[in-house]
Design a protein around this motif. Structure first.
Motif, PDB file in Angstrom:
ATOM      1  N   GLU A   1      48.975  45.357  41.111  1.00 55.96           N
ATOM      2  CA  GLU A   1      48.177  45.855  42.332  1.00 55.96           C
ATOM      3  C   GLU A   1      46.658  45.504  41.710  1.00 55.96           C
ATOM      4  O   GLU A   1      45.642  45.060  42.496  1.00 55.96           O
ATOM      5  CB  GLU A   1      48.284  47.110  42.562  1.00 55.96           C
ATOM      6  CG  GLU A   1      47.506  47.598  43.634  1.00 55.96           C
ATOM      7  CD  GLU A   1      48.295  46.973  45.011  1.00 55.96           C
ATOM      8  OE1 GLU A   1      47.572  47.593  46.145  1.00 55.96           O
ATOM      9  OE2 GLU A   1      49.257  46.423  45.000  1.00 55.96           O
TER      10      GLU A   1
ATOM     11  N   ASP B   1      45.421  51.570  35.450  1.00 53.91           N
ATOM     12  CA  ASP B   1      46.445  52.305  34.750  1.00 53.91           C
ATOM     13  C   ASP B   1      47.595  52.541  35.258  1.00 53.91           C
ATOM     14  O   ASP B   1      48.482  52.967  34.477  1.00 53.91           O
ATOM     15  CB  ASP B   1      45.719  53.763  34.291  1.00 53.91           C
ATOM     16  CG  ASP B   1      44.268  53.386  33.701  1.00 53.91           C
ATOM     17  OD1 ASP B   1      44.281  52.344  32.707  1.00 53.91           O
ATOM     18  OD2 ASP B   1      43.618  54.233  33.601  1.00 53.91           O
ATOM     19  N   CYS B   2      47.969  52.375  36.415  1.00 57.56           N
ATOM     20  CA  CYS B   2      49.415  52.556  36.793  1.00 57.56           C
ATOM     21  C   CYS B   2      50.104  51.497  37.688  1.00 57.56           C
ATOM     22  O   CYS B   2      51.330  51.636  37.714  1.00 57.56           O
ATOM     23  CB  CYS B   2      49.233  53.827  37.851  1.00 57.56           C
ATOM     24  SG  CYS B   2      48.072  53.394  39.417  1.00 57.56           S
ATOM     25  N   ASP B   3      49.416  50.415  37.929  1.00 59.80           N
ATOM     26  CA  ASP B   3      49.946  49.318  38.779  1.00 59.80           C
ATOM     27  C   ASP B   3      49.322  48.003  38.446  1.00 59.80           C
ATOM     28  O   ASP B   3      48.526  47.565  39.150  1.00 59.80           O
ATOM     29  CB  ASP B   3      50.022  49.570  40.053  1.00 59.80           C
ATOM     30  CG  ASP B   3      50.809  48.543  40.884  1.00 59.80           C
ATOM     31  OD1 ASP B   3      51.362  47.631  40.213  1.00 59.80           O
ATOM     32  OD2 ASP B   3      51.530  48.809  42.242  1.00 59.80           O
ATOM     33  N   LYS B   4      49.780  47.291  37.215  1.00 58.08           N
ATOM     34  CA  LYS B   4      49.117  46.309  36.816  1.00 58.08           C
ATOM     35  C   LYS B   4      49.106  44.887  37.895  1.00 58.08           C
ATOM     36  O   LYS B   4      48.216  44.325  38.093  1.00 58.08           O
ATOM     37  CB  LYS B   4      49.915  45.575  35.550  1.00 58.08           C
ATOM     38  CG  LYS B   4      49.347  44.475  34.999  1.00 58.08           C
ATOM     39  CD  LYS B   4      50.013  43.963  33.569  1.00 58.08           C
ATOM     40  CE  LYS B   4      49.638  42.774  33.250  1.00 58.08           C
ATOM     41  NZ  LYS B   4      50.641  42.127  32.113  1.00 58.08           N
TER      42      LYS B   4
ATOM     43  N   LEU C   1      41.510  52.486  40.600  1.00 58.70           N
ATOM     44  CA  LEU C   1      42.634  53.042  40.525  1.00 58.70           C
ATOM     45  C   LEU C   1      43.858  52.618  40.236  1.00 58.70           C
ATOM     46  O   LEU C   1      44.887  53.237  39.595  1.00 58.70           O
ATOM     47  CB  LEU C   1      42.597  53.463  42.093  1.00 58.70           C
ATOM     48  CG  LEU C   1      41.638  54.417  42.468  1.00 58.70           C
ATOM     49  CD1 LEU C   1      41.657  54.429  44.150  1.00 58.70           C
ATOM     50  CD2 LEU C   1      41.705  55.844  41.981  1.00 58.70           C
ATOM     51  N   ALA C   2      44.306  51.175  40.374  1.00 60.81           N
ATOM     52  CA  ALA C   2      45.168  50.665  40.087  1.00 60.81           C
ATOM     53  C   ALA C   2      45.531  50.280  38.665  1.00 60.81           C
ATOM     54  O   ALA C   2      46.563  49.979  38.058  1.00 60.81           O
ATOM     55  CB  ALA C   2      45.607  49.195  40.981  1.00 60.81           C
TER      56      ALA C   2
END
Length: 114
Positions: A49, A44-47, A41-42
């Protein structure tokens, strides 16, 4: 792809945790799945994390002797830190198989070593 488990690490944890070993190992296996899902989940949006989840998965797996899972998670963590997208992609393709295989082998080991 091979899934490898370090029996020595499992025996050490079993002797360290005693009566709590079985519950802890079962919980740890569910953590592998949770951390894998959180990592996906992380990704693509929060490296940062994603790096944290890969690091936790690497550490948890190593602690319970899931050597190949730990190595795959380590490669993902390092790939994210270094910006090596090819390495991250290649290892993410293997992570589910590693989680499922490691969980299966750990629970099988537990059944044979009560």
């Amino acid at each position: 792809m091979n899934v490898s488990i370090d029996n020595g690490a499992l025996e050490s944890m079993q002797s360290l945790l005693g009566d709590q070993f079985e519950d802890t190992l079962v919980f740890c296996c569910s953590e592998f799945e949770r951390l894998e899902n959180d990592l996906k989940l992380a990704l693509d949006c929060d490296k940062q994390e994603a790096i944290r989840h890969a690091h936790s998965l690497k550490s948890n797996a190593a602690q319970f002797g899931a050597i190949s899972l730990s190595g795959t998670a380590r490669a993902i963590e390092q790939g994210l830190i270094k910006g090596d997208e090819l390495s991250v992609t290649e290892n993410m393709e293997q992570i589910t198989e590693q989680v499922v295989g490691s969980k299966s082998q750990l629970l099988q080991w537990l059944a044979m070593n009560p």
